[in-house]
Scaffold this active site. Structure first.
Site, PDB file in Angstrom:
ATOM      1  N   ASN A  72      33.554  31.616  44.722  1.00  0.00           N
ATOM      2  CA  ASN A  72      33.449  32.280  46.029  1.00  0.00           C
ATOM      3  C   ASN A  72      34.145  33.634  46.087  1.00  0.00           C
ATOM      4  OD1 ASN A  72      35.900  30.853  45.914  1.00  0.00           O
ATOM      5  ND2 ASN A  72      36.050  30.806  48.129  1.00  0.00           N
ATOM      6  N   GLU A  98      44.704  24.611  44.032  1.00  0.00           N
ATOM      7  CA  GLU A  98      44.311  25.174  45.325  1.00  0.00           C
ATOM      8  C   GLU A  98      42.900  24.657  45.612  1.00  0.00           C
ATOM      9  OE1 GLU A  98      47.089  29.162  45.173  1.00  0.00           O
ATOM     10  OE2 GLU A  98      44.978  29.410  44.671  1.00  0.00           O
ATOM     11  N   CYS A 157      37.701  29.348  51.257  1.00  0.00           N
ATOM     12  CA  CYS A 157      38.347  28.052  51.474  1.00  0.00           C
ATOM     13  C   CYS A 157      39.119  28.014  52.789  1.00  0.00           C
ATOM     14  CB  CYS A 157      39.283  27.755  50.322  1.00  0.00           C
ATOM     15  SG  CYS A 157      40.540  29.024  50.132  1.00  0.00           S
ATOM     16  N   GLU A 214      51.399  28.746  45.386  1.00  0.00           N
ATOM     17  CA  GLU A 214      51.470  29.976  44.602  1.00  0.00           C
ATOM     18  C   GLU A 214      51.771  31.104  45.578  1.00  0.00           C
ATOM     19  OE1 GLU A 214      48.751  30.507  41.302  1.00  0.00           O
ATOM     20  OE2 GLU A 214      48.223  28.389  41.302  1.00  0.00           O
TER      21      GLU A 214
END
Ligand code: NAD
Ligand code: 6OD
Length: 463
Positions: free
Chosen positions: A132, A231, A265, A444
């Site tokens: 994405n 993630e 996301c 992160e």
């Protein structure tokens, strides 16, 4: 394939086990050569050179990202490519300036000891990324991994192989020693992705993608107890209070729902709106959704491009069908647009808004990852927070209100890794980024990235 018209852009070689072995070996050897001898200053200088080379090839990266993903050229130019360069600059500066803890420790004999920690690279890091935001998310991991002195083998998504390959040209031009950055292409299971994650000489795996894929990778790495950073997916909520700045909020939510055709996301797929403004809000969001210009990603005026693939478009359309079966009211969209030209062979879906579903509906519970949201009214702060948190995911949320106290209060009750108040996807790369529940493991960003991509060795010296 070009998602805008279904045409083939390029053929890509799928790495077999032997090629992945060669890449991992090359990364291992590079650790012991010139790269391993560089200090933080040397690495920081090289990271800035990488950023310079990305900026020098700006148009080339934009063209590759647009062709691979179908995202509008305006978006790739303002978000993906500038962020790639910024990722290297931020971690170059951070590795030079970050301090480590030290303690003067009193000992039982009345003397003392000095404890201090030093950072060491993990070794070879396997990096697996989705389609994405291919370059943004790849460099988000490559930059801190290199800043900490690791070498990397990256496996970009099979849908979007181009920019990871261009980045290899950048590495050469920037003078990064051979073997420090390695690219293997291919799929996940029984292909390059799995070969990389199960490799015994890969010391850590960092992954961005679907939660189910994260679970599969976790099973693979369990045998060798590798550190992982995940993630993963989201089913993010936005909470809109009646006292919000109305226009600013509807525009903010329009971005939060539809940016990159909903394929971020962090996108909001669940919007909770205080009942007194519900009707007006839905009407204005509909106006915005219908005003988006869908079209050729290469046109500067295009707001929304296609979905990434025919398969993903079909998945999104299957949720549109399901929404109707579950009893949704369609406010706008719910199908495929028609262009009357070659874009009809592309993978487009209409910006879509639903209302009227129960909170238990699958369309309200499952990540769709397309240009779609469901809007639900609420009557109290507690009810809004309860519905927002009623999910197995926990990536991001946004709160829209002019009441500062309420903004803080509700933000702190959100069961997520990132909450925005009166904004969305506003990023400071030094801040912690990650999710709870099905949305990920670890954080992160800034020092959190440095801590994942390095091992700390605590040294205790008796004085
Ligand atoms: P995906 O999980 O299908 O694929 C991601 C990568 O994993 C690809 O490179 C793929 O080839 C690889 N892969 C698949 N199976 C594998 C396996 N068994 N072993 C090793 N590698 C494997 O995800 P996607 O469809 O590319 O991306 C969309 C998803 O990513 C959405 O769920 C979205 O929410 C999530 N995402 C999360 C974040 C975040 O920061 N939390 C960011 C972007 C995307
Ligand atoms: O901004 C970032 O650092 C980041 N990791 C964004 C992720 C977006 C998900 O699609």
């Amino acid at each position: 394939m070009n998602p805008a018209d279904g045409s083939v852009i390029a053929q890509v070689a799928e790495a077999d086990q032997a090629l992945v072995d060669a890449a991992v070996q090359s990364a291992g050897v590079a650790l012991c050569r010139e790269w391993g001898g560089l200090g933080t200053t040397g690495r920081a200088v090289l990271l800035h050179k990488i950023a310079d080379e990305i900026e020098r090839r700006f148009d080339c990266f934009v063209a590759a990202e647009v062709a691979d993903t179908g995202k509008p050229i305006s978006l790739a130019s303002r978000l993906d490519v500038p962020r790639a360069a910024a990722n290297f600059r931020v971690f170059a500066d951070l590795i030079k300036t970050s301090a480590l803890e030290s303690f003067q420790t009193e000992t039982p004999d009345g003397k003392s000891a000095l404890n201090y920690a030093v950072r060491k690279p993990l070794g070879v890091v396997g990096i697996i990324t989705p389609w994405n935001l291919p370059l943004l998310l790849l460099t988000w991991k490559v930059a801190p991994a290199l800043a900490c002195g690791n070498t990397v083998v990256v496996k970009p998504s099979e849908e979007t192989p181009a920019t990871a390959t261009l980045l290899a040209e950048v590495m050469q031009a920037a003078g990064i020693p051979k073997g420090v950055y390695n690219v293997v292409h291919g799929f996940g299971p029984n292909s390059a992705g799995e070969f990389l994650t199960q490799h015994s000489d890969v010391n850590a795996v960092t992954f961005t993608g679907e939660s189910q894929t994260g679970a599969a990778i976790m099973r693979t790495v369990a045998a060798s107890v590798k550190p992982v950073s995940f993630e993963l997916g989201g089913k993010n909520a936005a909470i809109v209070f009646a006292d919000c700045d109305f226009e600013e909020t509807v525009n903010g939510i329009s971005d939060a729902v539809f940016l990159n055709t909903g394929q971020v996301c962090l996108c909001a797929e669940r919007v909770y709106v205080e009942r007194s403004i519900f009707g007006r809000f839905v009407e204005t969001l509909k106006r915005n959704a219908e005003a988006f210009r869908l079209g050729d990603p290469l046109e500067k005026a295009t707001d929304l491009g296609p979905l990434i693939s025919a398969q993903h478009r079909d998945k999104v359309l299957s949720y549109f069908k399901l929404a109707k079966e579950e009893g949704a009211t369609t406010i706008t969209g719910g199908g495929m647009p028609r262009f009357g030209n070659k874009l009809d062979a592309g993978f487009y879906a209409q910006p879509t808004i639903y209302t009227g579903l129960k909170e238990s509906a699958r369309c309200v519970k499952e990540e769709i990852f397309g240009p779609v949201c469901h809007v639900t009214p609420f009557d109290s702060e507690d009810e809004a927070v309860h519905m927002a948190n009623d999910t197995k995911y926990g990536l991001a949320g946004s709160i829209w209100t002019t009441n500062l106290k309420r903004g803080h209060r509700v933000a702190q009750r959100m069961n997520v890794g990132i909450t925005w108040v009166n904004c969305w996807f506003l990023r400071d790369l030094r801040t912690p980024f990650g999710g709870v529940g099905l949305s990920g493991i670890g954080r992160e960003g800034g020092l959190h990235s440095l801590n994942f991509y390095s091992e700390l060795n605590n040294i205790c010296v008796r004085l």
